[in-house]
Structure formats: C-alpha cells, structure tokens
Design an enzyme around this catalytic site. Structure first.
Site, PDB file in Angstrom:
ATOM      1  N   LYS A  15       0.830  -1.204   0.000  1.00  0.00           N
ATOM      2  CA  LYS A  15       0.000   0.000   0.000  1.00  0.00           C
ATOM      3  C   LYS A  15       0.865   1.255   0.000  1.00  0.00           C
ATOM      4  O   LYS A  15       0.646   2.177  -0.789  1.00  0.00           O
ATOM      5  CB  LYS A  15      -0.901  -0.002   1.243  1.00  0.00           C
ATOM      6  CG  LYS A  15      -1.600   1.325   1.490  1.00  0.00           C
ATOM      7  CD  LYS A  15      -2.462   1.279   2.733  1.00  0.00           C
ATOM      8  CE  LYS A  15      -1.783   1.738   4.000  1.00  0.00           C
ATOM      9  NZ  LYS A  15      -1.596   3.184   4.141  1.00  0.00           N
ATOM     10  N   ASN A  16       1.854   1.296   0.895  1.00  0.00           N
ATOM     11  CA  ASN A  16       2.619   2.533   1.076  1.00  0.00           C
ATOM     12  C   ASN A  16       3.612   2.796  -0.053  1.00  0.00           C
ATOM     13  O   ASN A  16       4.230   3.861  -0.091  1.00  0.00           O
ATOM     14  CB  ASN A  16       3.340   2.532   2.423  1.00  0.00           C
ATOM     15  CG  ASN A  16       2.359   2.735   3.576  1.00  0.00           C
ATOM     16  OD1 ASN A  16       1.178   2.989   3.355  1.00  0.00           O
ATOM     17  ND2 ASN A  16       2.854   2.623   4.791  1.00  0.00           N
ATOM     18  N   CYS A  64      -5.439  12.555  12.487  1.00  0.00           N
ATOM     19  CA  CYS A  64      -5.978  11.202  12.457  1.00  0.00           C
ATOM     20  C   CYS A  64      -5.765  10.604  13.836  1.00  0.00           C
ATOM     21  O   CYS A  64      -5.163  11.232  14.700  1.00  0.00           O
ATOM     22  CB  CYS A  64      -5.316  10.363  11.379  1.00  0.00           C
ATOM     23  SG  CYS A  64      -3.615  10.003  11.746  1.00  0.00           S
ATOM     24  N   ARG A 102      -0.085  14.807  12.957  1.00  0.00           N
ATOM     25  CA  ARG A 102       0.516  14.630  11.633  1.00  0.00           C
ATOM     26  C   ARG A 102       0.540  15.899  10.780  1.00  0.00           C
ATOM     27  O   ARG A 102      -0.160  16.009   9.769  1.00  0.00           O
ATOM     28  CB  ARG A 102      -0.174  13.487  10.897  1.00  0.00           C
ATOM     29  CG  ARG A 102       0.012  12.167  11.614  1.00  0.00           C
ATOM     30  CD  ARG A 102      -0.672  11.035  10.952  1.00  0.00           C
ATOM     31  NE  ARG A 102       0.135  10.374   9.934  1.00  0.00           N
ATOM     32  CZ  ARG A 102      -0.231   9.257   9.330  1.00  0.00           C
ATOM     33  NH1 ARG A 102      -1.380   8.701   9.613  1.00  0.00           N
ATOM     34  NH2 ARG A 102       0.534   8.704   8.429  1.00  0.00           N
ATOM     35  N   ASP A 153       4.620   0.929  12.091  1.00  0.00           N
ATOM     36  CA  ASP A 153       3.465   0.203  11.544  1.00  0.00           C
ATOM     37  C   ASP A 153       3.419  -1.262  11.990  1.00  0.00           C
ATOM     38  O   ASP A 153       2.449  -1.966  11.716  1.00  0.00           O
ATOM     39  CB  ASP A 153       3.455   0.278  10.016  1.00  0.00           C
ATOM     40  CG  ASP A 153       2.991   1.645   9.511  1.00  0.00           C
ATOM     41  OD1 ASP A 153       2.530   2.462  10.331  1.00  0.00           O
ATOM     42  OD2 ASP A 153       3.100   1.898   8.294  1.00  0.00           O
ATOM     43  N   ARG A 203      -8.892  -0.335   4.593  1.00  0.00           N
ATOM     44  CA  ARG A 203      -8.085   0.701   3.952  1.00  0.00           C
ATOM     45  C   ARG A 203      -6.740   0.155   3.522  1.00  0.00           C
ATOM     46  O   ARG A 203      -6.170   0.617   2.539  1.00  0.00           O
ATOM     47  CB  ARG A 203      -7.803   1.847   4.938  1.00  0.00           C
ATOM     48  CG  ARG A 203      -8.902   2.857   5.096  1.00  0.00           C
ATOM     49  CD  ARG A 203      -8.372   4.032   5.882  1.00  0.00           C
ATOM     50  NE  ARG A 203      -6.995   4.290   5.475  1.00  0.00           N
ATOM     51  CZ  ARG A 203      -5.987   4.570   6.304  1.00  0.00           C
ATOM     52  NH1 ARG A 203      -6.196   4.673   7.586  1.00  0.00           N
ATOM     53  NH2 ARG A 203      -4.774   4.771   5.851  1.00  0.00           N
TER      54      ARG A 203
HETATM   55  C1  UD1 Z   1       4.109   7.020   6.313  1.00  0.00           C
HETATM   56  C2  UD1 Z   1       3.267   5.786   6.138  1.00  0.00           C
HETATM   57  C3  UD1 Z   1       2.741   5.304   7.489  1.00  0.00           C
HETATM   58  C4  UD1 Z   1       3.886   5.130   8.477  1.00  0.00           C
HETATM   59  C5  UD1 Z   1       4.748   6.377   8.552  1.00  0.00           C
HETATM   60  C6  UD1 Z   1       5.995   6.219   9.397  1.00  0.00           C
HETATM   61  C7  UD1 Z   1       2.331   6.037   3.913  1.00  0.00           C
HETATM   62  C8  UD1 Z   1       1.134   6.273   3.083  1.00  0.00           C
HETATM   63  N1  UD1 Z   1       2.171   6.073   5.250  1.00  0.00           N
HETATM   64  O1  UD1 Z   1       3.251   8.048   6.817  1.00  0.00           O
HETATM   65  O2  UD1 Z   1       2.063   4.074   7.294  1.00  0.00           O
HETATM   66  O3  UD1 Z   1       3.357   4.866   9.759  1.00  0.00           O
HETATM   67  O4  UD1 Z   1       5.183   6.754   7.213  1.00  0.00           O
HETATM   68  O5  UD1 Z   1       6.749   5.150   8.959  1.00  0.00           O
HETATM   69  O6  UD1 Z   1       3.411   5.774   3.420  1.00  0.00           O
HETATM   70  N2  UD1 Z   1       5.875  14.946  10.595  1.00  0.00           N
HETATM   71  C9  UD1 Z   1       6.007  16.288  10.882  1.00  0.00           C
HETATM   72  N3  UD1 Z   1       5.942  17.179   9.845  1.00  0.00           N
HETATM   73  C10 UD1 Z   1       5.764  16.793   8.544  1.00  0.00           C
HETATM   74  C11 UD1 Z   1       5.623  15.403   8.267  1.00  0.00           C
HETATM   75  C12 UD1 Z   1       5.687  14.502   9.316  1.00  0.00           C
HETATM   76  O7  UD1 Z   1       6.162  16.685  12.031  1.00  0.00           O
HETATM   77  O8  UD1 Z   1       5.709  17.647   7.651  1.00  0.00           O
HETATM   78  C13 UD1 Z   1       5.895  13.952  11.718  1.00  0.00           C
HETATM   79  C14 UD1 Z   1       4.557  13.229  11.850  1.00  0.00           C
HETATM   80  O9  UD1 Z   1       3.637  13.966  12.608  1.00  0.00           O
HETATM   81  C15 UD1 Z   1       4.966  11.945  12.540  1.00  0.00           C
HETATM   82  C16 UD1 Z   1       6.359  11.674  11.954  1.00  0.00           C
HETATM   83  O10 UD1 Z   1       6.797  12.918  11.413  1.00  0.00           O
HETATM   84  O11 UD1 Z   1       5.057  12.123  13.924  1.00  0.00           O
HETATM   85  C17 UD1 Z   1       6.392  10.603  10.886  1.00  0.00           C
HETATM   86  O12 UD1 Z   1       5.586  10.973   9.808  1.00  0.00           O
HETATM   87  P1  UD1 Z   1       5.897  10.571   8.296  1.00  0.00           P
HETATM   88  O13 UD1 Z   1       7.180   9.812   8.208  1.00  0.00           O
HETATM   89  O14 UD1 Z   1       5.734  11.776   7.457  1.00  0.00           O
HETATM   90  O15 UD1 Z   1       4.698   9.574   8.019  1.00  0.00           O
HETATM   91  P2  UD1 Z   1       3.709   9.558   6.798  1.00  0.00           P
HETATM   92  O16 UD1 Z   1       4.448   9.825   5.532  1.00  0.00           O
HETATM   93  O17 UD1 Z   1       2.519  10.387   7.118  1.00  0.00           O
END
Ligand code: UD1
Length: 422
Positions: free
Chosen positions: A23-24, A118, A123, A307, A399
C-alpha cells in the site's frame, strides 16, 4: 451500520498465505504518474479502499484510470484538467496530500486541501511545505487549503528536521523537473522511498542516494510513462510473521522480504525466533512459551517500524515476562492498548512507553479498531483468544489490508464479516 469481524479463536493456521503489493509504495507511485504525460501500466497493486479513493482523486484531476485485472491498473495522463485537490477526497486519506509534489512540478499554481489529523497523531505537513518553499514555491494557507505559486522552481538543499516518509516523497516528486541539483538531507530511508525513486528513475528522473539519508536529484526536462511492478507489502508480511508465531501453526508466507523490515527481524531473533527461506516462501519457527521478552522502541527505518508496533505488542503480551514498547514516531499510537486489555492483557502506559506484563491468556471480547494496524493486531488477538471476538470499525483494516479475512480464512482462521452499529 458498519462492517465488523466476528473471529472465532484458537483455530490452528496451516498453509501458504500470499503477501500483496505494498500500500505505502503503491500510493506514492500511483501519484507519481501525475509527473509526466503518457500511458502507465502498474502491476502488483493491492486491492484496497485507499487505492480506490486515490483513483477517484486522479480522475478528478483529469487522468483516465482503468482496472485491467485484480492487480493491474492502466493510468493515462493527458495533462491536468484542474489544479485543485479538494478536502472531500484529501480528508479520506492523508497520503493524497502527496499530489502536491507532482502538481507544483507541472503547474504554475496548485491548490491542495490540508489533510487534517488522524487517530494516531496530529501529523502536520510543515516539512513538505518547507521543502516546496526551498525549491522556490510561494506557499500560502487559506481556508484549510495550501495555495502554491510554483512557476520558478529550482534545485535546492533541503535538510529535513525529521526523516518524514511523506515529506521525502513529496519533495522528490516536486524536484525531479526543477533545473539544477536538489539534495534532501536527513531523508527517509524506507524501502517505499526506494521503490518510488526506482519508478521515477525508470521514467527518466536522475535520483541517486535512495535508501540513504542523502538523496540527490538532478533536474531533467522531460520524463515519460512506464510499466512498473509495485514491491511486496513488508508490513503485511510482518503481520503474518506475528500471526504465525502466536497461533503456533505451520504458516508459510509467500513474497515476504524480511530485510525490508529493518530491525524487526533481529529483534525477533533476539527473542528466540528463527526464519527459514526457500525460494519465495518464508517459514517462521519459534515456540511461544519459550520466547524471551523484549524492550522495543519504534524509529524511522531501519529502526523498528511503527506500523508493526501494535502487532509486535500483541506478541510481547503473549510471551512470558516483562516487555516494553516505546513509540517515538507518532505521539498517540497506543489506542489499541485499552482494547487489548479488554481481552485480558496487562499493559500500562507511562511516559510514552507501554509496559507489558506478558504471558497471560486472552479471552474474546467486543473491541474497536482505532486505525489500520491496531485493527490488524486485534484480528490477530482474536485468533488466539478463547471464544469469540467482535471487532468494530473494520473499515480501517479495509483501507490497508488486501482481503485480510479471506486470506486468513484460507489458512484455517474463522473470521466472519458482520454488520454492527458504529
Ligand atoms: C508514512 C506511512 C505510514 C507510516 C509512517 C511512518 C504512507 C502512506 N504512510 O506516513 O504508514 O506509519 O510513514 O513510517 O506511506 N511529521 C512532521 N511534519 C511533517 C511530516 C511529518 O512533524 O511535515 C511527523 C509526523 O507527525 C509523525 C512523523 O513525522 O510524527 C512521521 O511521519 P511521516 O514519516 O511523514 O509519516 P507519513 O508519511 O505520514
């Protein structure tokens, strides 16, 4: 009414279970078809609600999408017909915010809804936006939408405060056509980043350093459509590894690549688990009663994947002795703990660390899935509990897991889809 699962516990699992496409990796790769015009064929795409939502968003932006068979999609990009991704769709799935990268790579102006929070945390998307600004986009925030003026993008040095998966992907897609060199430092190293980078490189991008903290992108003028097969889902594979250990059956897992799961494998080996791989088939060997407890902390790849945290915590709860699980990636990812405790575990949370008094047996109960991985962990808990477990809100599971109940039922589980009040 919403879908729920009724799981009958203590049925032995035997046979082969096959891992679907990731998925990711599929989500960002589908979004990356927005980067260049042409006809794409994507294979090994998992059959999930998130993928269907994303196809709707692509169509809304002017793309043609067609499902050719169970796992193959054709996407035709004849150019954007709109420059706005609406809240209606982005709120259904956070990953759709990734359309912003390809939009600013191609359009002078783009408007994308902010995704909102969420269950597992607030996030934010500040790191995505900072990257776009460093590339030369002018970003404003109006009525819940991000407006970007992006007529003069240029390669830039982009240090990330945290190796965010989404920010790394979004910035990579925005930068592939920006003239000059972009360097993303402290970039995410997840295998899904590598899969997206390989896809973009096949399209003609010049990206190096994939899988390392420094990703370099040399801007190119043109990219072209390609055929591509999505990598197998490492989190689905890891979920079946835990299923195999806790049910003590003879499960064979097809298409599992444990090396993609970072320290997950070494943590399990330290607990006493052994792995055997023959061709494409993985067998997990371990006697639940003899496994050692573990102290685990989630971290960005190659650290322990967040995850896999709920599923691993279930294993820790079934192993004798005191274990702990610290969550460092998301601030609020322990929603499954009270649900596990309803089923008989003894877990308390103190200062962001779950302290697990392991070795108790579980009994079936009515529980609620709060997010995707928590939901999967509750299904696994149901498999080993005495009696019947009812899991509400399985739309979270739909999902991200391709036919979870059918796949588990085919190897001996007894899971029924039922209708429940929300
Ligand atoms: C992706 C994965 C999700 C997984 C996560 C961490 C997908 C679709 N989803 O989510 O399944 O759990 O990686 O491995 O690939 N953060 C900030 N600012 C930002 C972006 C992120 O502070 O601009 C923080 C988030 O709040 C969180 C952490 O960074 O605490 C990790 O987030 P991130 O690595 O961005 O996860 P996703 O890409 O949302």
């Amino acid at each position: 009414m919403v879908d729920g699962f009724k799981v009958k516990g203590k049925t032995p699992l035997n046979g082969t279970i096959k891992v679907s496409g990731a998925k990711n990796a599929a989500l960002p790769i589908i979004i990356a078809t927005l980067v260049a015009k042409g006809e794409y064929i994507l294979r090994n795409v998992p059959n999930l609600r998130d993928i269907r939502v994303l196809m709707k968003l692509l169509e809304d932006l002017g793309m043609e999408t067609e499902k050719l068979d169970e796992t193959t999609y054709r996407i035709v990009n004849n150019g954007f017909k709109r420059n706005e991704a609406s809240y209606e769709i982005v709120k259904q799935m956070r990953a759709s915010f990734l359309v912003m990268g390809p939009m600013i790579a191609n359009l002078d102006e783009a408007v994308v809804s902010l995704p909102g929070g969420c269950a597992i945390g607030s996030r934010p998307v500040d790191l995505h936006l900072k990257g776009f600004e460093l590339l030369g986009a002018e970003i404003t925030r109006v009525h819940g939408y991000i407006h970007a003026k992006a007529d003069k993008l240029k390669g830039a040095e982009i240090p990330l405060g945290f190796p965010s998966v989404g920010a790394t992907q979004n910035i990579m897609m925005a930068a592939v056509k920006a003239p000059g060199k972009t360097v993303i430092s402290n970039a995410a190293r997840e295998p899904e980043i590598v899969d997206l980078g390989n896809f973009l490189n096949k399209m003609g991008a010049k990206i190096t350093g994939l899988g390392t903290p420094n990703i370099e992108i040399e801007g190119v003028e043109e990219l072209h459509a390609v055929e591509y097969s999505i990598m197998p889902d490492r989190i689905e594979a890891g979920t079946y590894v835990i299923a195999s250990l806790i049910t003590e059956g003879e499960l064979k897992i097809e298409n599992a690549n444990l090396d993609d799961l970072g320290v997950f494998k070494t943590e399990l080996e330290a607990m006493g688990v052994k792995f055997e791989k023959e061709g494409n088939i993985l067998t997990v060997i371990g006697d639940l009663k003899k496994l050692k407890p573990a102290k685990i902390k989630t971290l960005p790849h190659p650290g322990f994947p967040t995850d896999m945290q709920p599923q691993m915590m279930l294993l820790q709860a079934l192993v004798n002795g005191g274990s702990s699980m610290e969550e460092t990636v998301f601030e609020n990812r322990f929603m499954h703990v009270p649900e596990f405790n309803r089923m008989g575990t003894d877990i308390i949370i103190k200062h962001g660390i779950a302290m697990i008094n392991g070795g108790l047996s579980l009994t079936g109960a009515e529980v609620m899935a709060s997010d995707l991985r928590a939901g999967a962990a509750l299904v696994l808990a149901g498999l080993v509990a005495d009696g019947e477990t009812i899991i509400n809100r399985v739309y979270h599971i739909d999902r991200g897991y391709d036919k979870l109940e059918q796949k588990l039922n085919a190897v001996g589980a007894d899971i029924q889809r039922i209708k429940l009040d929300i």
